[in-house]
Design a protein around this motif. Structure first.
Motif, PDB file in Angstrom:
ATOM      1  N   SER A 173       0.757  -1.167  -0.138  1.00 46.09           N
ATOM      2  CA  SER A 173       0.072   0.044   0.152  1.00 46.09           C
ATOM      3  C   SER A 173       0.941   1.126  -0.071  1.00 46.09           C
ATOM      4  O   SER A 173       0.466   2.318  -0.560  1.00 46.09           O
ATOM      5  CB  SER A 173      -0.891   0.018   1.442  1.00 46.09           C
ATOM      6  OG  SER A 173      -1.572  -1.098   1.123  1.00 46.09           O
ATOM      7  N   ASN A 174       1.915   1.170   0.664  1.00 44.78           N
ATOM      8  CA  ASN A 174       2.850   2.383   0.815  1.00 44.78           C
ATOM      9  C   ASN A 174       3.500   2.686  -0.602  1.00 44.78           C
ATOM     10  O   ASN A 174       3.477   3.748  -0.913  1.00 44.78           O
ATOM     11  CB  ASN A 174       4.269   1.859   1.766  1.00 44.78           C
ATOM     12  CG  ASN A 174       4.676   3.339   2.127  1.00 44.78           C
ATOM     13  OD1 ASN A 174       4.320   4.467   2.209  1.00 44.78           O
ATOM     14  ND2 ASN A 174       5.965   3.364   2.310  1.00 44.78           N
ATOM     15  N   VAL A 175       3.643   1.360  -1.138  1.00 46.37           N
ATOM     16  CA  VAL A 175       4.232   1.829  -2.463  1.00 46.37           C
ATOM     17  C   VAL A 175       3.164   2.271  -3.613  1.00 46.37           C
ATOM     18  O   VAL A 175       3.571   3.371  -4.513  1.00 46.37           O
ATOM     19  CB  VAL A 175       4.717   0.404  -3.371  1.00 46.37           C
ATOM     20  CG1 VAL A 175       5.293   0.644  -4.991  1.00 46.37           C
ATOM     21  CG2 VAL A 175       6.030  -0.245  -2.565  1.00 46.37           C
ATOM     22  N   VAL A 176       1.924   1.685  -3.297  1.00 44.90           N
ATOM     23  CA  VAL A 176       0.866   2.234  -4.298  1.00 44.90           C
ATOM     24  C   VAL A 176       0.619   3.855  -3.951  1.00 44.90           C
ATOM     25  O   VAL A 176       0.408   4.599  -4.887  1.00 44.90           O
ATOM     26  CB  VAL A 176      -0.387   1.742  -4.209  1.00 44.90           C
ATOM     27  CG1 VAL A 176      -1.710   2.128  -4.765  1.00 44.90           C
ATOM     28  CG2 VAL A 176      -0.173   0.153  -4.644  1.00 44.90           C
ATOM     29  N   MET A 177       0.644   4.027  -2.631  1.00 47.95           N
ATOM     30  CA  MET A 177       0.300   5.440  -2.057  1.00 47.95           C
ATOM     31  C   MET A 177       1.474   6.567  -2.709  1.00 47.95           C
ATOM     32  O   MET A 177       1.140   7.534  -3.329  1.00 47.95           O
ATOM     33  CB  MET A 177       0.273   5.671  -0.570  1.00 47.95           C
ATOM     34  CG  MET A 177      -0.917   4.782   0.078  1.00 47.95           C
ATOM     35  SD  MET A 177      -0.802   4.777   1.813  1.00 47.95           S
ATOM     36  CE  MET A 177      -0.781   6.719   2.200  1.00 47.95           C
ATOM     37  N   GLY A 178       2.767   5.917  -2.868  1.00 53.35           N
ATOM     38  CA  GLY A 178       3.949   6.780  -3.330  1.00 53.35           C
ATOM     39  C   GLY A 178       3.480   7.177  -5.090  1.00 53.35           C
ATOM     40  O   GLY A 178       3.883   8.279  -5.270  1.00 53.35           O
ATOM     41  N   THR A 179       3.178   6.071  -5.374  1.00 55.86           N
ATOM     42  CA  THR A 179       2.993   6.245  -7.059  1.00 55.86           C
ATOM     43  C   THR A 179       1.901   7.228  -7.307  1.00 55.86           C
ATOM     44  O   THR A 179       1.782   8.001  -8.071  1.00 55.86           O
ATOM     45  CB  THR A 179       2.633   4.913  -7.582  1.00 55.86           C
ATOM     46  OG1 THR A 179       3.854   4.014  -7.237  1.00 55.86           O
ATOM     47  CG2 THR A 179       2.541   5.006  -9.130  1.00 55.86           C
ATOM     48  N   ALA A 180       0.718   6.969  -6.446  1.00 54.63           N
ATOM     49  CA  ALA A 180      -0.374   7.674  -6.581  1.00 54.63           C
ATOM     50  C   ALA A 180      -0.110   9.255  -6.013  1.00 54.63           C
ATOM     51  O   ALA A 180      -0.560  10.159  -6.933  1.00 54.63           O
ATOM     52  CB  ALA A 180      -1.467   7.348  -5.754  1.00 54.63           C
TER      53      ALA A 180
END
Length: 723
Positions: A486-493
């Motif tokens: 989720s942290n990776v996805v949040m960074g991308t978003a």
């Protein structure tokens, strides 16, 4: 044969109705005397009253005998009543038929007399001469007197004729004896129209309470009329004369003298419409007959029938001459008065049969009811525990055999109770010893089970807690993976949001510029529309001027036409020119009017356009403000997203370190769980063996206690019996 069967069936139905009503009275009286019957039944040993077998047999015999006696008697009464009614009705029908035939002979005499008058040539000649003379002249009066004398000859020959009336075809009276008729009222009379329509055929006129003349007389009368045809030289409308013989109703009364319908009965003549044409009471003539049945029921030439309420017997005869009905009405109660003896004899015989039924009932109760009651009382004593009761058997019938069987049954039950009592005592001693041994075994098993259960409980708790720690560690690992992803996805978003916000700032700048250009264009459009509105005002002024010019041109053409007319022949050419000018002026006026309408329409649309633009301009200004605010928001989002991305990078590093520590904890918890499970399995196996032993011991104790309780219960039950 079929009529007799129908009559018998109807009689039986009436008998059934009468019997049911009488039996209902009997039941009511029986209910009123039920308390007395109860005391009588108890006096002969039937304590249960109507619930006992003897009482039921008594009632069955009593009701059956009374029912059949009443059924036979009342059926005989109804059948005899119907036969008497039918015979009297048949005899009366013959009397009415003979009287009706006599009346037809009387009617035939009057028809013959009217035909004799119609065929009298001297009378026809007098009528012809009478109509040929002038009204009111001496010859006219003399002929009228001769006609009257001629008609009086027929009156003197038959004293029942009240008067003979002669009329012209147009309704003017020729000879009316002492009665008075007016021409106008006569033409409106239905009986006069009826005589004329029958065209020479004898026409019977129904009875009138005050006669047929205007004003009427005191005596009722009926009449027969004909048309005199074959008159020559008459001045009437159809060349015919109308004859009417008015007859006293007493002529019919004389023919019906001697016909008696009994007390409350009467003999009448009724017309097809149900009105009375003859009655012993002259005041009722012309009223409704009130015979109690519709006239459509008189279908045959003669016959008999009952009124709708079945209280009156009606016999009738239909006249072939007049179509009138001679009806005799007799009360049914008077016809069947003699059948009342059978009715009362039926009730007397029913009373005698009731007394006999009571005697037979008492005998049956004493013969059957008392032994059954004695046997019932002995069974109640045996029910209470006294097995020593026996019945004294006297008769050898079914009741005696029942008593013998009862005695044998009591002997066998007594021996069975004695043997059961000995067995129960031995079982009680054995159950006591077994109960004590079972209790000692159960106590030892409980102590072993308690210790084993404590060991198993500790091992199980340890295994559960270790497994729970393993599951929690595993779940933490799974959640850590999800958090990392989720942290990776949040960074991308966050990066995409920052890029989108930068692009939005560019787009908002372009939108602000375009909005400013749109505002200037709308402002320019409003100014141009205002100029266009001023131009349309100038066009309207020009149109008004042209309209005035067309009016003046029209006036000039009119003046030119007038001057050309004054000039005469020399001004004809000028007149044509003036006429054409006037036409051109009219066309110009019409064109100017059309242009004016178009201009008005353009003016209205311009006003509407100005109104719409005025409303749209503030909206565009609000839109510009909103665009500027949105541009400011995008810039703030871009600055915030930079700080958020920096924080996400620090969180990602912390999660990576936490994931490494979680892997070490997972391996340790797995080792602890394996040891705890092995220890728990061994403890559970020992606890299971201890619990099984304890359950067996407890079951043995329960069985011992139950056996002891059953032994005590059996002993108490057997103690109730006395042997």
């Amino acid at each position: 044969m079929k009529d007799k069967l129908h009559s018998l069936k109807a009689s039986l139905q009436k008998a059934g109705k009468l019997l049911s009503s009488k039996l209902s009275n009997v039941q009511f009286r029986g209910a009123a005397a039920s308390s007395a019957g109860e005391s009588v039944l108890k006096s002969i040993g039937l304590q249960n009253g109507l619930k006992s077998v003897g009482a039921k047999l008594f009632l069955i015999f009593f009701v059956s005998i009374l029912f059949f006696v009443l059924t036979v008697g009342l059926t005989s009464y109804v059948i005899s009543k119907g036969i008497i009614q039918k015979k009297v009705a048949s005899a009366t029908e013959q009397t009415i038929t003979l009287a009706g035939e006599k009346l037809d002979l009387l009617y035939a005499n009057y028809e013959d007399l009217s035909m004799q008058v119609v065929l009298d040539n001297d009378l026809k000649k007098m009528i012809t001469e009478y109509e040929a003379t002038s009204k009111g002249s001496y010859d006219n009066l003399l002929l009228k007197q001769k006609i009257g004398e001629k008609l009086n000859v027929y009156t003197y020959s038959n004293k029942t004729i009240k008067s003979i009336h002669l009329f012209k075809g147009n309704g003017e009276p020729i000879n009316t004896s002492s009665a008075t008729f007016s021409k106008e009222s006569l033409l409106q009379e239905e009986w006069f129209k009826k005589i004329v329509e029958n065209n020479g055929k004898a026409t019977w006129l129904e009875t009138r309470s005050k006669g047929f003349a205007d004003g009427g007389s005191a005596s009722p009368s009926f009449a027969v009329g004909r048309v005199l045809k074959g008159l020559t030289g008459t001045t009437s409308a159809n060349g015919d004369a109308v004859l009417m013989l008015e007859i006293n109703i007493d002529a019919v009364g004389k023919e019906l003298t001697g016909i008696e319908m009994g007390e409350g009965g009467r003999t009448v003549i009724v017309g097809p419409d149900g009105k009375l044409l003859y009655d012993a009471n002259p005041a009722s003539i012309g009223a409704d007959s009130a015979i109690g049945v519709a006239m459509e029921s008189f279908k045959d030439p003669n016959g008999n029938l009952l009124s709708d309420n079945e209280k009156m017997q009606l016999v009738y005869f239909k006249s072939e001459k007049t179509g009138w009905f001679l009806i005799g009405a007799m009360p049914v109660a008077m016809l069947v008065k003699d059948a009342g003896f059978i009715f009362w004899m039926t009730w007397i015989m029913a009373l005698i049969a009731a007394i006999i039924a009571v005697a037979i009932g008492f005998f049956i109760v004493r013969m059957i009811g008392r032994p059954i009651i004695m046997l019932r009382n002995l069974m109640k004593d045996a029910q209470d525990g006294d097995l020593r009761v026996r019945m004294t058997v006297i008769s050898q019938d079914e009741i005696g055999q029942l008593g013998q069987s009862f005695n044998e049954m009591m002997e066998k039950i007594t021996s069975l109770v004695q043997q059961t009592n000995l067995s129960a005592h031995e079982v009680l001693i054995t159950a006591t010893e077994l109960s004590e041994a079972s209790k000692q075994t159960a106590t030892s098993a409980k102590e072993i089970a308690v210790a084993t259960e404590e060991i198993a409980s500790g091992a199980s708790s340890l295994a559960v807690e270790s497994e729970r720690g393993t599951e929690l560690t595993h779940n933490i690992g799974q959640q850590m993976k999800i958090v990392v992803e989720s942290n990776v996805v949040m960074g991308t978003a966050a990066a995409e949001v920052q890029q989108s916000s930068e692009q939005g700032i560019v787009y908002m700048s372009e939108l602000t510029g375009k909005t400013n250009k749109t505002e200037s264009m709308i402002r320019s459009m409003v100014e141009k529309v205002d100029h266009l509105k001023e131009s349309t005002g100038s066009i309207r002024k020009i149109l008004e001027m042209l309209n005035n010019i067309s009016k003046q041109t029209n006036i000039l053409s009119l003046n030119a036409t007038i001057e050309a007319a004054r000039a005469g022949a020399a001004g004809k050419g000028f007149m044509v020119v003036a006429d054409e000018i006037r036409k051109l002026a009219d066309q110009s006026r019409q064109s100017i009017a059309v242009v004016g309408e178009i201009t008005e329409k353009i003016q209205r649309e311009i006003d509407e356009t100005v109104q719409v633009l005025s409303q749209a301009y503030p909206i565009f200004q609000e839109q510009i403000v909103s665009v500027k605010e949105a541009d400011q928001i995008f810039k703030e989002v871009q600055s915030h997203m930079g700080g958020f991305i920096a924080q996400l990078s620090g969180v990602t590093e912390s999660i990576s370190e936490l994931e490494a520590s979680q892997l070490v904890l997972n391996d340790a918890m797995t080792s602890v769980s394996a040891v705890a499970q092995q220890s728990s399995a061994t403890s559970e196996e020992v606890a299971s063996l201890s619990s099984e032993q304890m359950n067996i011991s407890s079951g043995l104790v329960r069985l011992s206690d139950k056996l002891e309780e059953l032994s005590n219960s059996l002993k108490e039950s057997l103690s109730r019996f006395r042997v």
